[in-house]
Design a protein around this motif. Structure first.
Motif, PDB file in Angstrom:
ATOM      1  N   ALA A   1      -7.480   4.086   4.072  1.00 12.89           N
ATOM      2  CA  ALA A   1      -8.223   5.153   3.225  1.00 12.89           C
ATOM      3  C   ALA A   1      -8.544   4.429   1.746  1.00 12.89           C
ATOM      4  O   ALA A   1      -9.756   4.601   1.345  1.00 12.89           O
ATOM      5  N   ILE A   2      -7.635   3.462   1.203  1.00  8.59           N
ATOM      6  CA  ILE A   2      -8.094   2.799  -0.025  1.00  8.59           C
ATOM      7  C   ILE A   2      -9.177   1.992   0.160  1.00  8.59           C
ATOM      8  O   ILE A   2      -9.956   1.762  -0.505  1.00  8.59           O
ATOM      9  N   ALA A   3      -8.909   1.150   1.239  1.00  8.21           N
ATOM     10  CA  ALA A   3      -9.773   0.012   1.640  1.00  8.21           C
ATOM     11  C   ALA A   3     -11.193   0.584   1.772  1.00  8.21           C
ATOM     12  O   ALA A   3     -12.387   0.128   1.293  1.00  8.21           O
ATOM     13  N   TYR A   4     -11.428   1.845   2.508  1.00  9.43           N
ATOM     14  CA  TYR A   4     -12.783   2.542   2.806  1.00  9.43           C
ATOM     15  C   TYR A   4     -13.239   3.109   1.323  1.00  9.43           C
ATOM     16  O   TYR A   4     -14.364   3.015   0.996  1.00  9.43           O
ATOM     17  N   ALA A   5     -12.341   3.688   0.508  1.00  8.55           N
ATOM     18  CA  ALA A   5     -12.995   4.278  -0.831  1.00  8.55           C
ATOM     19  C   ALA A   5     -13.341   2.861  -1.772  1.00  8.55           C
ATOM     20  O   ALA A   5     -14.567   3.188  -2.183  1.00  8.55           O
ATOM     21  N   LYS A   6     -12.825   1.730  -1.578  1.00 10.07           N
ATOM     22  CA  LYS A   6     -13.125   0.813  -2.188  1.00 10.07           C
ATOM     23  C   LYS A   6     -14.724   0.217  -1.554  1.00 10.07           C
ATOM     24  O   LYS A   6     -15.782  -0.073  -2.643  1.00 10.07           O
ATOM     25  N   LYS A   7     -14.674   0.174  -0.293  1.00  9.52           N
ATOM     26  CA  LYS A   7     -16.068  -0.324   0.201  1.00  9.52           C
ATOM     27  C   LYS A   7     -17.184   0.707  -0.069  1.00  9.52           C
ATOM     28  O   LYS A   7     -18.466   0.394  -0.056  1.00  9.52           O
ATOM     29  N   ALA A   8     -16.700   1.921  -0.297  1.00  6.86           N
ATOM     30  CA  ALA A   8     -17.712   2.969  -0.320  1.00  6.86           C
ATOM     31  C   ALA A   8     -18.149   3.045  -1.868  1.00  6.86           C
ATOM     32  O   ALA A   8     -19.113   3.747  -2.389  1.00  6.86           O
ATOM     33  N   GLY A   9     -17.785   2.207  -2.754  1.00  6.07           N
ATOM     34  CA  GLY A   9     -17.863   2.008  -4.231  1.00  6.07           C
ATOM     35  C   GLY A   9     -17.357   3.404  -4.932  1.00  6.07           C
ATOM     36  O   GLY A   9     -17.772   3.462  -6.103  1.00  6.07           O
TER      37      GLY A   9
ATOM     38  N   ASP B   1     -14.045   5.189  -6.897  1.00  4.00           N
ATOM     39  CA  ASP B   1     -12.911   5.217  -7.694  1.00  4.00           C
ATOM     40  C   ASP B   1     -11.648   5.505  -6.741  1.00  4.00           C
ATOM     41  O   ASP B   1     -11.456   6.597  -6.496  1.00  4.00           O
ATOM     42  N   PRO B   2     -10.895   4.520  -6.231  1.00  3.59           N
ATOM     43  CA  PRO B   2      -9.818   5.045  -5.378  1.00  3.59           C
ATOM     44  C   PRO B   2      -8.796   5.844  -6.175  1.00  3.59           C
ATOM     45  O   PRO B   2      -8.093   6.770  -5.429  1.00  3.59           O
ATOM     46  N   SER B   3      -8.663   5.638  -7.408  1.00  3.03           N
ATOM     47  CA  SER B   3      -7.537   6.572  -8.155  1.00  3.03           C
ATOM     48  C   SER B   3      -8.301   7.954  -8.148  1.00  3.03           C
ATOM     49  O   SER B   3      -7.235   9.045  -7.978  1.00  3.03           O
TER      50      SER B   3
ATOM     51  N   ILE C   1      -3.169   0.684  -5.641  1.00  2.00           N
ATOM     52  CA  ILE C   1      -4.499   0.638  -6.636  1.00  2.00           C
ATOM     53  C   ILE C   1      -4.226  -0.471  -7.933  1.00  2.00           C
ATOM     54  O   ILE C   1      -4.999  -0.915  -8.370  1.00  2.00           O
ATOM     55  N   ALA C   2      -3.029  -0.079  -8.441  1.00  2.00           N
ATOM     56  CA  ALA C   2      -2.522  -0.973  -9.669  1.00  2.00           C
ATOM     57  C   ALA C   2      -2.294  -2.279  -9.577  1.00  2.00           C
ATOM     58  O   ALA C   2      -2.179  -3.016 -10.471  1.00  2.00           O
ATOM     59  N   GLY C   3      -2.088  -2.838  -8.114  1.00  2.00           N
ATOM     60  CA  GLY C   3      -1.739  -4.320  -7.915  1.00  2.00           C
ATOM     61  C   GLY C   3      -0.444  -4.372  -8.278  1.00  2.00           C
ATOM     62  O   GLY C   3       0.034  -5.413  -8.608  1.00  2.00           O
ATOM     63  N   ASN C   4       0.509  -3.343  -8.133  1.00  2.00           N
ATOM     64  CA  ASN C   4       1.813  -3.419  -8.310  1.00  2.00           C
ATOM     65  C   ASN C   4       2.711  -3.605  -6.798  1.00  2.00           C
ATOM     66  O   ASN C   4       2.894  -2.558  -6.220  1.00  2.00           O
ATOM     67  N   PHE C   5       3.109  -4.894  -6.561  1.00  2.00           N
ATOM     68  CA  PHE C   5       3.643  -5.021  -5.428  1.00  2.00           C
ATOM     69  C   PHE C   5       5.204  -5.369  -5.233  1.00  2.00           C
ATOM     70  O   PHE C   5       5.768  -5.852  -4.537  1.00  2.00           O
ATOM     71  N   ALA C   6       5.838  -4.890  -6.510  1.00  2.00           N
ATOM     72  CA  ALA C   6       7.256  -5.255  -6.657  1.00  2.00           C
ATOM     73  C   ALA C   6       7.957  -4.443  -5.643  1.00  2.00           C
ATOM     74  O   ALA C   6       7.606  -3.097  -5.532  1.00  2.00           O
ATOM     75  N   PRO C   7       9.146  -4.823  -5.153  1.00  2.00           N
ATOM     76  CA  PRO C   7       9.468  -4.192  -4.033  1.00  2.00           C
ATOM     77  C   PRO C   7      10.293  -2.960  -4.454  1.00  2.00           C
ATOM     78  O   PRO C   7      11.450  -2.861  -5.288  1.00  2.00           O
ATOM     79  N   GLY C   8      10.218  -1.771  -4.020  1.00  2.00           N
ATOM     80  CA  GLY C   8      11.066  -0.494  -3.803  1.00  2.00           C
ATOM     81  C   GLY C   8      11.710  -0.735  -2.518  1.00  2.00           C
ATOM     82  O   GLY C   8      12.805  -0.356  -2.454  1.00  2.00           O
ATOM     83  N   PHE C   9      10.910  -1.341  -1.477  1.00  2.00           N
ATOM     84  CA  PHE C   9      11.568  -1.559  -0.062  1.00  2.00           C
ATOM     85  C   PHE C   9      10.972  -2.689   0.244  1.00  2.00           C
ATOM     86  O   PHE C   9       9.470  -2.895   0.388  1.00  2.00           O
ATOM     87  N   TYR C  10      11.524  -3.912   0.943  1.00  2.00           N
ATOM     88  CA  TYR C  10      10.980  -4.886   1.046  1.00  2.00           C
ATOM     89  C   TYR C  10      10.377  -5.178   2.508  1.00  2.00           C
ATOM     90  O   TYR C  10      10.652  -4.212   3.287  1.00  2.00           O
ATOM     91  N   VAL C  11       9.130  -5.764   2.439  1.00  2.00           N
ATOM     92  CA  VAL C  11       8.410  -6.012   3.806  1.00  2.00           C
ATOM     93  C   VAL C  11       9.089  -6.454   4.848  1.00  2.00           C
ATOM     94  O   VAL C  11       9.263  -6.106   5.884  1.00  2.00           O
ATOM     95  N   LYS C  12      10.197  -7.631   4.394  1.00  2.00           N
ATOM     96  CA  LYS C  12      11.034  -8.192   5.510  1.00  2.00           C
ATOM     97  C   LYS C  12      12.079  -7.358   5.777  1.00  2.00           C
ATOM     98  O   LYS C  12      12.306  -7.091   7.220  1.00  2.00           O
ATOM     99  N   HIS C  13      12.606  -6.157   5.195  1.00  2.00           N
ATOM    100  CA  HIS C  13      13.494  -5.109   5.810  1.00  2.00           C
ATOM    101  C   HIS C  13      12.737  -4.120   6.388  1.00  2.00           C
ATOM    102  O   HIS C  13      13.124  -3.546   7.545  1.00  2.00           O
ATOM    103  N   PHE C  14      11.389  -3.816   6.165  1.00  2.00           N
ATOM    104  CA  PHE C  14      10.612  -2.885   6.833  1.00  2.00           C
ATOM    105  C   PHE C  14      10.472  -3.483   8.391  1.00  2.00           C
ATOM    106  O   PHE C  14      10.257  -2.759   9.309  1.00  2.00           O
ATOM    107  N   ILE C  15      10.156  -4.851   8.370  1.00  2.00           N
ATOM    108  CA  ILE C  15       9.907  -5.581   9.710  1.00  2.00           C
ATOM    109  C   ILE C  15      11.161  -5.396  10.427  1.00  2.00           C
ATOM    110  O   ILE C  15      11.062  -4.929  11.611  1.00  2.00           O
ATOM    111  N   LYS C  16      12.443  -5.518   9.723  1.00  2.00           N
ATOM    112  CA  LYS C  16      13.633  -5.327  10.377  1.00  2.00           C
ATOM    113  C   LYS C  16      13.911  -4.059  11.076  1.00  2.00           C
ATOM    114  O   LYS C  16      13.997  -3.903  12.267  1.00  2.00           O
ATOM    115  N   ASP C  17      13.346  -3.044  10.350  1.00  2.00           N
ATOM    116  CA  ASP C  17      13.725  -1.724  10.757  1.00  2.00           C
ATOM    117  C   ASP C  17      12.670  -1.392  11.982  1.00  2.00           C
ATOM    118  O   ASP C  17      13.088  -0.689  13.076  1.00  2.00           O
TER     119      ASP C  17
END
Length: 294
Positions: A194-202, A204-206, A230-246
């Motif tokens: 949805a966010i990628a589509y909003a950007k491509k359509a020009g 404002d994702p927010s 949207i803000a480019g904040n990728f600090a972990p609330g839940f890690y990618v590696k742990h989601f892959i584990k789950d």
């Protein structure tokens, strides 16, 4: 065993992103809290708040009436609980053991059986809500185990969460968490698309988010993680590696039951590609990077 707040000693193992907040709430509620973590530095803030550091899992287990674990992987859970220096071998008879890690349902049943042989009460109680839920004591806690044991520790669980439900016998909490992760897995793809589509359509994702999060598309991920994307904040609330584990655990359990989960399989494949891009220690919202590079 009476679990009065001012007299109960709780041992907490795993003071990472979520565990630190969870143990902190127990301290503020008046419980005496012992802590252990593989990296002591991650427990320093809790120690400053009054928690007592213990050097060995065995010593923590033998000194507490309730032991709570919040670690990374099923192999960590198995070692902490079932090794000769672990919790089950060293806990006081009558103690309550609560694994809040997302782990395998089969391992939860194994721990329950081993604990019962030693007159210990084991529950699996994985959580949902991420770093925000842990910090604000608003976690959803999905428990599996005996009703009597759950009733005894329910007040402790409610210090950390607001939606605390016994789902059934041993392993039921982990199975419920798998349902949670399966629902999130496909939803995260939808949020990113949805966010990628909003950007491509020009657009404002927010501004788009303000419109769609209040409607039928609304979800926790859309409201809490899309703004970070949207803000480019990728600090972990839940890690990618742990989601892959789950997701791996869920896929294995689904296969054992003869259930097809195509959405889950797709999500896992995308997250594995994301991890290969060097994002395994980022938060799960970093999946948007996979879409941005297309």
């Amino acid at each position: 065993m009476s679990l009065q707040t001012d007299k109960t000693v709780i041992g907490f193992i795993g003071t990472g992103v979520m565990g630190k907040s969870m143990a902190g709430h127990l301290l503020k509620a008046g419980y005496r809290v012992l802590v252990y973590n593989r990296t002591k530095a991650k427990a320093e803030e809790l120690i400053a708040q009054g928690a007592v550091w213990v050097d060995r899992v065995a010593d923590l287990a033998s000194s507490a009436q309730v032991v709570i674990t919040m670690v990374g992987y099923p192999q960590d859970v198995e070692e902490i609980y079932l090794s000769t220096d672990g919790i089950v071998a060293n806990a006081q008879p009558g103690s309550y053991l609560i694994d809040m890690t997302t782990s395998k349902p089969s391992l939860a049943r194994k721990i329950y059986d081993e604990a019962k042989q030693r007159s210990l009460h084991a529950l699996d109680a994985p959580v949902s809500g991420g770093d925000i839920g842990a910090r604000e004591a608003r976690l959803t806690i999905m428990a599996g185990g005996d009703a009597e044991a759950f009733a005894a520790v329910e007040p402790i669980l409610k210090v950390m969460g607001t939606n605390v439900i016994l789902q059934g016998g041993p392993g039921a909490g982990q199975h419920t968490k798998m349902c949670n992760q399966i629902a999130i897995a496909s939803n995260m793809i939808g949020v990113c698309e949805a966010i990628a589509y909003a950007k491509k359509a020009g657009l404002d994702p927010s501004r788009v988010l303000k419109s769609i999060e209040a409607g039928a598309a609304g979800s926790w991920s859309l409201s809490n993680l899309a703004p970070r994307m949207i803000a480019g904040n990728f600090a972990p609330g839940f890690y990618v590696k742990h989601f892959i584990k789950d997701m791996t655990i869920a896929l294995e359990a689904a296969k054992e039951m003869g259930l097809l989960t195509p959405g889950l399989e797709l999500s896992q494949s995308l997250y594995k590609e994301l991890a290969a891009m060097g994002e395994e220690d980022s938060g799960t919202q970093a999946l948007i990077k996979w879409f941005d590079k297309q």
